[in-house]
Design a protein around this motif. Structure first.
Motif, PDB file in Angstrom:
ATOM      1  N   ASP A  15       0.825  -1.220   0.000  1.00 37.61           N
ATOM      2  CA  ASP A  15       0.000   0.000   0.000  1.00 37.61           C
ATOM      3  C   ASP A  15       0.848   1.253   0.000  1.00 37.61           C
ATOM      4  OD1 ASP A  15      -2.305  -1.468   0.053  1.00 37.61           O
ATOM      5  OD2 ASP A  15      -2.481  -1.448   2.245  1.00 37.61           O
ATOM      6  N   LEU A  16       2.137   1.111   0.247  1.00 32.07           N
ATOM      7  CA  LEU A  16       2.993   2.291   0.386  1.00 32.07           C
ATOM      8  C   LEU A  16       3.529   2.752  -0.967  1.00 32.07           C
ATOM      9  CD1 LEU A  16       5.127   3.589   2.959  1.00 32.07           C
ATOM     10  CD2 LEU A  16       6.555   2.748   1.100  1.00 32.07           C
ATOM     11  N   GLN A  17       3.230   3.997  -1.301  1.00 31.29           N
ATOM     12  CA  GLN A  17       3.755   4.518  -2.570  1.00 31.29           C
ATOM     13  C   GLN A  17       5.159   5.064  -2.334  1.00 31.29           C
ATOM     14  OE1 GLN A  17       1.169   7.169  -4.719  1.00 31.29           O
ATOM     15  NE2 GLN A  17       2.542   7.196  -6.505  1.00 31.29           N
ATOM     16  N   GLY A  36      19.741  11.341  -3.786  1.00 28.81           N
ATOM     17  CA  GLY A  36      18.634  11.508  -2.858  1.00 28.81           C
ATOM     18  C   GLY A  36      18.982  10.831  -1.547  1.00 28.81           C
ATOM     19  N   ALA A  37      18.329  11.282  -0.483  1.00 30.14           N
ATOM     20  CA  ALA A  37      18.620  10.779   0.856  1.00 30.14           C
ATOM     21  C   ALA A  37      18.073   9.363   1.032  1.00 30.14           C
ATOM     22  CB  ALA A  37      18.005  11.723   1.889  1.00 30.14           C
ATOM     23  N   ASN A  38      18.344   8.771   2.191  1.00 26.51           N
ATOM     24  CA  ASN A  38      17.799   7.438   2.502  1.00 26.51           C
ATOM     25  C   ASN A  38      16.280   7.463   2.386  1.00 26.51           C
ATOM     26  OD1 ASN A  38      20.309   7.386   4.891  1.00 26.51           O
ATOM     27  ND2 ASN A  38      20.148   5.839   3.321  1.00 26.51           N
ATOM     28  N   GLY A  39      15.744   6.449   1.698  1.00 34.39           N
ATOM     29  CA  GLY A  39      14.290   6.338   1.581  1.00 34.39           C
ATOM     30  C   GLY A  39      13.674   7.218   0.509  1.00 34.39           C
ATOM     31  N   ALA A  40      14.494   7.892  -0.295  1.00 38.56           N
ATOM     32  CA  ALA A  40      13.966   8.805  -1.322  1.00 38.56           C
ATOM     33  C   ALA A  40      13.293   8.047  -2.469  1.00 38.56           C
ATOM     34  CB  ALA A  40      15.091   9.681  -1.878  1.00 38.56           C
ATOM     35  N   GLY A  41      13.607   6.772  -2.613  1.00 37.88           N
ATOM     36  CA  GLY A  41      12.983   5.976  -3.678  1.00 37.88           C
ATOM     37  C   GLY A  41      13.942   5.590  -4.794  1.00 37.88           C
ATOM     38  N   LYS A  42      15.234   5.766  -4.569  1.00 41.43           N
ATOM     39  CA  LYS A  42      16.239   5.519  -5.615  1.00 41.43           C
ATOM     40  C   LYS A  42      16.267   4.034  -6.023  1.00 41.43           C
ATOM     41  CE  LYS A  42      19.612   7.018  -2.972  1.00 41.43           C
ATOM     42  NZ  LYS A  42      18.846   7.172  -1.701  1.00 41.43           N
ATOM     43  N   SER A  43      16.379   3.148  -5.024  1.00 43.54           N
ATOM     44  CA  SER A  43      16.438   1.712  -5.355  1.00 43.54           C
ATOM     45  C   SER A  43      15.114   1.262  -5.957  1.00 43.54           C
ATOM     46  CB  SER A  43      16.734   0.889  -4.097  1.00 43.54           C
ATOM     47  OG  SER A  43      17.992   1.232  -3.586  1.00 43.54           O
ATOM     48  N   THR A  44      14.023   1.774  -5.438  1.00 40.40           N
ATOM     49  CA  THR A  44      12.707   1.418  -5.981  1.00 40.40           C
ATOM     50  C   THR A  44      12.625   1.795  -7.451  1.00 40.40           C
ATOM     51  OG1 THR A  44      11.721   1.777  -3.800  1.00 40.40           O
ATOM     52  CG2 THR A  44      10.225   1.775  -5.688  1.00 40.40           C
ATOM     53  N   LEU A  45      13.149   2.949  -7.787  1.00 44.17           N
ATOM     54  CA  LEU A  45      13.145   3.401  -9.183  1.00 44.17           C
ATOM     55  C   LEU A  45      13.932   2.420 -10.067  1.00 44.17           C
ATOM     56  CD1 LEU A  45      12.849   5.470 -11.479  1.00 44.17           C
ATOM     57  CD2 LEU A  45      14.816   6.669 -10.531  1.00 44.17           C
ATOM     58  N   PRO A  84      23.100  -4.493  -7.973  1.00 45.90           N
ATOM     59  CA  PRO A  84      22.173  -4.179  -6.878  1.00 45.90           C
ATOM     60  C   PRO A  84      22.852  -3.599  -5.650  1.00 45.90           C
ATOM     61  CG  PRO A  84      22.564  -6.541  -6.972  1.00 45.90           C
ATOM     62  CD  PRO A  84      23.335  -5.939  -8.112  1.00 45.90           C
ATOM     63  N   GLU A  85      22.058  -2.904  -4.865  1.00 47.08           N
ATOM     64  CA  GLU A  85      22.514  -2.402  -3.574  1.00 47.08           C
ATOM     65  C   GLU A  85      23.020  -3.599  -2.757  1.00 47.08           C
ATOM     66  OE1 GLU A  85      19.208  -0.401  -1.788  1.00 47.08           O
ATOM     67  OE2 GLU A  85      20.469   0.920  -0.614  1.00 47.08           O
ATOM     68  N   GLY A  86      24.197  -3.481  -2.162  1.00 46.71           N
ATOM     69  CA  GLY A  86      24.727  -4.577  -1.342  1.00 46.71           C
ATOM     70  C   GLY A  86      25.361  -5.709  -2.132  1.00 46.71           C
ATOM     71  N   ASP A 158      23.472   0.710  -8.197  1.00 46.93           N
ATOM     72  CA  ASP A 158      22.837   1.193  -6.968  1.00 46.93           C
ATOM     73  C   ASP A 158      23.869   1.340  -5.844  1.00 46.93           C
ATOM     74  OD1 ASP A 158      21.033   1.964  -5.080  1.00 46.93           O
ATOM     75  OD2 ASP A 158      19.668   0.273  -5.347  1.00 46.93           O
ATOM     76  N   GLU A 159      24.275   2.567  -5.584  1.00 52.78           N
ATOM     77  CA  GLU A 159      25.186   2.898  -4.477  1.00 52.78           C
ATOM     78  C   GLU A 159      26.424   2.005  -4.441  1.00 52.78           C
ATOM     79  OE1 GLU A 159      23.850   4.528  -1.010  1.00 52.78           O
ATOM     80  OE2 GLU A 159      21.739   4.628  -1.579  1.00 52.78           O
ATOM     81  N   ILE A 160      27.168   2.041  -5.536  1.00 54.39           N
ATOM     82  CA  ILE A 160      28.328   1.167  -5.649  1.00 54.39           C
ATOM     83  C   ILE A 160      29.474   1.590  -4.725  1.00 54.39           C
ATOM     84  CG2 ILE A 160      27.941   0.260  -7.976  1.00 54.39           C
ATOM     85  CD1 ILE A 160      29.623   2.500  -9.057  1.00 54.39           C
TER      86      ILE A 160
END
Ligand SMILES: Nc1ncnc2c1ncn2[C@@H]1O[C@H](COP(=O)(O)OP(=O)(O)OP(=O)(O)O)[C@@H](O)[C@H]1O
Ligand SMILES: [Mg+2]
Length: 235
Positions: A15-17, A36-45, A84-86, A158-160
Motif C-alpha cells: 500500500d505504500l507509494q 537523494g537521501a535514505n528512503g527517497a525511492g532511488k532503489s525502488t526506481l 544491486p545495492e549490497g 545502486d550505491e556502488i
C-alpha cells in the motif's frame, strides 16, 4: 529518441507509494546520476526499470519498446543490467563463477570474462577465490563485472561506493570511462553529491519519491542540489 524514457511512473510497495509520477530519460552512452537521501525511492526506481518492482502507473520505454510490465529476465535480455545495492554475490561461489552467472544468458557484445579482468585487474588474481574471501571493493568489481557480462545497453548501479575506501571508489569510477566507450549508458544511484555530479552528464534529485531537481550536472550548483536533496527543512 532516448534509450530509456520513464513517463509518470508510480511505484508501490504494497500500500505504500515509494515513487510518484516520475519522469526521466537517458540517451545511449550517457551517464545519468540519481541522488537523494535514505528512503527517497532511488532503489525502488531502479527496481521498477528492471521489472523487479513494476510500475503501477506510467510507462517505462526502452529502445522504443514499452517494457513496463515485462519480467526482469526479459528486461535483462532487452539489455538492462542491475548492479544491486549490497552487491548480492554468491558468497560460496568463486569470483569467476559469480561472473559467469552474468554470462549465462548474455547478449552478444564486447564484454567477455577477459574484458572484465582487463577492466578490473585486481579481481583477475582472485578469480578462483570464494567471493566471501575478497575485499568489499573487489566484491563490488565482481558485481559490476557480472552485470557487464550480460552485455547491457544500460547499466543500473545502486550505491556502488557504499562502505568502500576512497581510493577503491576512485578506481571503480575510473572504470566508467572504459564502460562508456562501449556505448553503455549508466544510471548511477549515488548518495555522494559531489561524486555524482562529477561522474555524470545529467543529474536528477529525488525527495520522498518525487523529482525535485534535474539538469546538466555541470550547470547545477551545489546549493541548489542540497536544497533539492534535503527539502526546505534541511537547507
Ligand atoms: N520491500 C519493501 N517493502 C515496503 N516498503 C519498502 C520496501 N522497499 C522500500 N520500501 C520503502 O520505500 C521507500 C523508498 O525506499 P528505497 O529503498 O527505494 O529508497 P532509497 O532511496 O533507495 O534509500 P537508501 O538510500 O536507504 O537505499 C522507503 O520509504 C522504504 O521504506
Ligand atoms: Mg537504496
Amino acid at each position: 529518441m532516448a534509450l530509456l524514457e520513464l513517463e509518470g511512473v508510480d511505484v508501490f510497495h504494497g500500500d505504500l507509494q515509494a515513487v510518484y509520477g516520475l519522469s526521466l530519460c537517458a540517451d545511449e552512452g550517457e551517464t545519468v546520476a540519481i541522488i537523494g537521501a535514505n528512503g527517497a525511492g532511488k532503489s525502488t526506481l531502479l527496481r521498477a526499470i528492471m521489472g523487479l518492482s513494476p510500475a503501477r502507473n506510467g510507462r517505462v520505454v526502452f529502445g522504443g519498446e514499452d517494457i513496463t510490465r515485462l519480467r526482469c529476465n526479459v528486461v535483462a535480455r532487452r539489455g538492462i543490467a542491475l548492479v544491486p545495492e549490497g552487491r548480492r554475490l554468491f558468497a560460496s561461489l568463486s569470483v569467476e563463477e559469480n561472473l559467469l552467472l552474468g554470462a549465462a544468458h548474455a547478449r552478444p557484445g564486447p564484454w567477455t570474462l577477459e574484458a572484465v579482468f582487463d577492466l578490473f585487474p585486481a579481481i583477475r588474481t582472485f578469480r578462483h577465490r570464494r567471493a566471501a574471501e575478497i575485499s568489499g571493493g573487489q566484491q563490488q568489481m565482481v558485481a559490476i563485472g557480472r552485470a557487464l557480462l550480460t552485455n547491457p545497453r544500460l547499466l543500473l548501479c545502486d550505491e556502488i561506493s557504499l562502505g568502500l575506501a576512497p581510493s577503491v571508489i576512485n578506481d571503480i569510477y575510473a572504470s566508467f570511462a572504459r564502460i562508456r566507450e562501449s556505448r553503455v549508458a549508466i544510471l548511477l544511484v549515488e548518495q555522494d553529491i559531489v561524486r555524482a555530479r562529477s561522474a555524470s552528464r545529467r543529474l536528477y534529485c529525488l525527495l520522498k519519491g518525487k523529482v525535485t531537481l534535474e539538469g546538466a550536472a555541470d550547470a547545477i550548483d551545489l546549493h541548489a542540489i542540497r536544497h533539492a536533496y534535503f527539502g526546505d527543512s534541511g537547507s
